[in-house]
Design a protein around this motif. Structure first.
Motif, PDB file in Angstrom:
ATOM      1  N   HIS A 161      23.599  13.422  60.901  1.00 31.28           N
ATOM      2  CA  HIS A 161      24.323  13.961  62.058  1.00 31.28           C
ATOM      3  C   HIS A 161      24.550  12.870  63.106  1.00 31.28           C
ATOM      4  N   THR A 216      30.189  15.575  65.869  1.00 30.05           N
ATOM      5  CA  THR A 216      29.289  16.661  65.527  1.00 30.05           C
ATOM      6  C   THR A 216      30.121  17.860  65.064  1.00 30.05           C
ATOM      7  N   GLU A 219      27.337  17.448  56.532  1.00 29.72           N
ATOM      8  CA  GLU A 219      26.316  16.408  56.632  1.00 29.72           C
ATOM      9  C   GLU A 219      25.160  16.675  55.670  1.00 29.72           C
ATOM     10  N   GLU A 242      24.480  19.891  70.606  1.00 33.58           N
ATOM     11  CA  GLU A 242      24.256  18.902  69.549  1.00 33.58           C
ATOM     12  C   GLU A 242      24.026  17.515  70.136  1.00 33.58           C
TER      13      GLU A 242
END
Length: 445
Positions: free
Chosen positions: A258, A264, A305, A94
């Protein structure tokens, strides 16, 4: 019957065991073997399972081992639920992607490609071992990216590997619920790839009820996908997309959300689960209660998110119960007992979708019996959906080619061809960034 669970120290294993405890039929699983590389995680999960089994007559016996070959020998079914690199690896996936302004989600876009590149070599080794040590076993793949990993394993196990996911099941259940239909009595016309599919119809007693849903803005906006995608967009599509298509249809907003998030998803889960496994080091801790508490928090924050971006609010209570373990149990029972069932699964295409070749793994309704899963004929996808499916399948094929050849150039091609990666230069930087943080990608040269 012996079931081997690879990734047996994983947090979601108690869901599978809980489903097994409900099965009282003839030919049920009597022995469960947990395999994991981490002995401490194995001990923690075994404690949860022991508390689940307390007072349940005839509960499946549980053993644990770090020896893969020992775990596989004599297995009737193998569940593959591994996570190469752990949740720390997911967090790195991520982070590297978001630094380049692209999506890092573990199955979609750059993050999914990175996860696939380090998982496919391990999955292929497992498939070869299963073929050698348990040639009559059926392998049910939970490992993400599920479609990609299932296709990699199918090259060695053929149709004896079947991929599962709970997303289509949950979607069909939600649509049936708002229409007042019994999900078990409804035929769900779902087609696509894993995390890239659409419900195009929901038939009850031969009548398609989806047009009624699309025509009623109140109903359409009352459930998860209606809130995520918006009523107008769903009516424009004339179908209900899998929730993961939110990453495609609202990519810019999702990436921004994000990037703004304090943590994350991978970093959040890594910390959360580390606390659980640390708590399990205390021999007096209540294992099942700790696991239940951690799981509830995990499910409530799923795709947070995306829901924030769409203003969708909290998840409904009915959507917090998971479901993939129920799909796995139904699949296993259908094969072991020849109890015919219809399930949405990841299987080889055959002639189901004309846009793809026979060996491409797709996600569609299948009729399941003792001979395995047989995809049901599907009407062609509309152009916009066919374009996405063929583009993403092409990316998956480049991932498989890179994993087999070790070619860095092929890996760059996989990233660059993905619809959610907007530059070849970004693709090059992604490959270098992932090679720096993942020792398992050193094979790319």
């Amino acid at each position: 019957m012996k079931l081997t669970i690879l990734g047996g120290g994983g947090f979601r294993v108690p869901l599978v065991y809980g489903a097994l405890l409900t099965d009282r039929g003839e030919g049920r699983v009597t022995d469960v073997v947990l395999h994991d590389l981490d002995a401490g995680r194995l001990r923690a999960v075994a404690r949860v399972l022991a508390e689940q089994a307390a007072g349940v007559p005839g509960a499946p016996a549980v053993t644990a081992t770090t020896d893969l070959d020992e775990a596989l020998r004599g297995a009737d079914f193998v569940f593959s639920a591994i996570r190469v690199g752990g949740l720390e690896g997911r967090a790195d996936d991520e982070r590297v992607a978001l630094a380049e302004g692209v999506l890092g989600q573990e199955t979609v876009g750059a993050g999914g490609i990175a996860y696939g590149l380090r998982t496919v070599p391990v999955a292929v080794d497992i498939a070869r071992r299963v073929a050698r040590l348990a040639p009559d076993a059926w392998l049910i793949n939970f490992t993400n990216p599920a479609g990609l990993v299932t296709e990699a394993m199918s090259r060695h196990l053929g149709d004896r590997v079947i991929g599962i996911c709970d997303s289509p099941v949950g979607l069909g259940r939600r649509i049936a619920r708002v229409l007042g239909a019994d999900p078990h009595e409804a035929w769900i016309d779902y087609v696509g790839l894993n995390h890239l599919g659409w419900v195009r119809g929901l038939r009850v007693a031969g009548r398609d009820e989806l047009p009624r849903l699309l025509a009623d803005p109140g109903l359409l906006g009352s459930f998860e996908e209606g809130k995520l995608f918006g009523v107008d967009w769903l009516r424009s599509l004339g179908a209900i997309p899998n929730e993961y298509l939110h990453y495609y249809y609202f990519n810019r907003e999702t990436v921004r959300a994000h990037q703004r998030a304090e943590k994350t998803r991978g970093a959040f889960l890594a910390g959360q689960q580390a606390r659980f496994y640390e708590e399990m080091r205390d021999p007096d801790a209540a294992a099942l209660a700790a696991w239940d508490r951690t799981r509830a928090e995990r499910e409530a924050t799923y795709m947070a998110e995306n829901r924030e971006t769409a203003g969708a609010g909290d998840r409904d209570a009915d959507d917090l119960s998971g479901g993939y373990e129920k799909v796995a149990l139904a699949l296993m029972r259908a094969i072991a007992r020849d109890e015919r069932a219809t399930l949405i699964l990841n299987v080889r295409n055959g002639a189901t979708l004309a846009a793809l070749d026979a060996d491409a793994v797709i996600e569609v309704p299948c009729l399941v019996d003792a001979n395995g899963a047989h995809p049901v004929a599907a009407a062609p996808l509309p152009g916009h959906a066919a374009g996405l499916v063929t583009a993403v399948k092409a990316v998956e094929r480049e991932v498989l080619a890179a994993a087999e050849s070790g070619s860095r150039a092929t890996a760059v091609k996989a990233f660059a061809l993905h619809p959610l990666v907007d530059s070849v230069n970004v693709a090059r930087r992604l490959v270098e960034g992932y090679r720096e943080v993942h020792p398992g990608l050193a094979y790319l040269r």
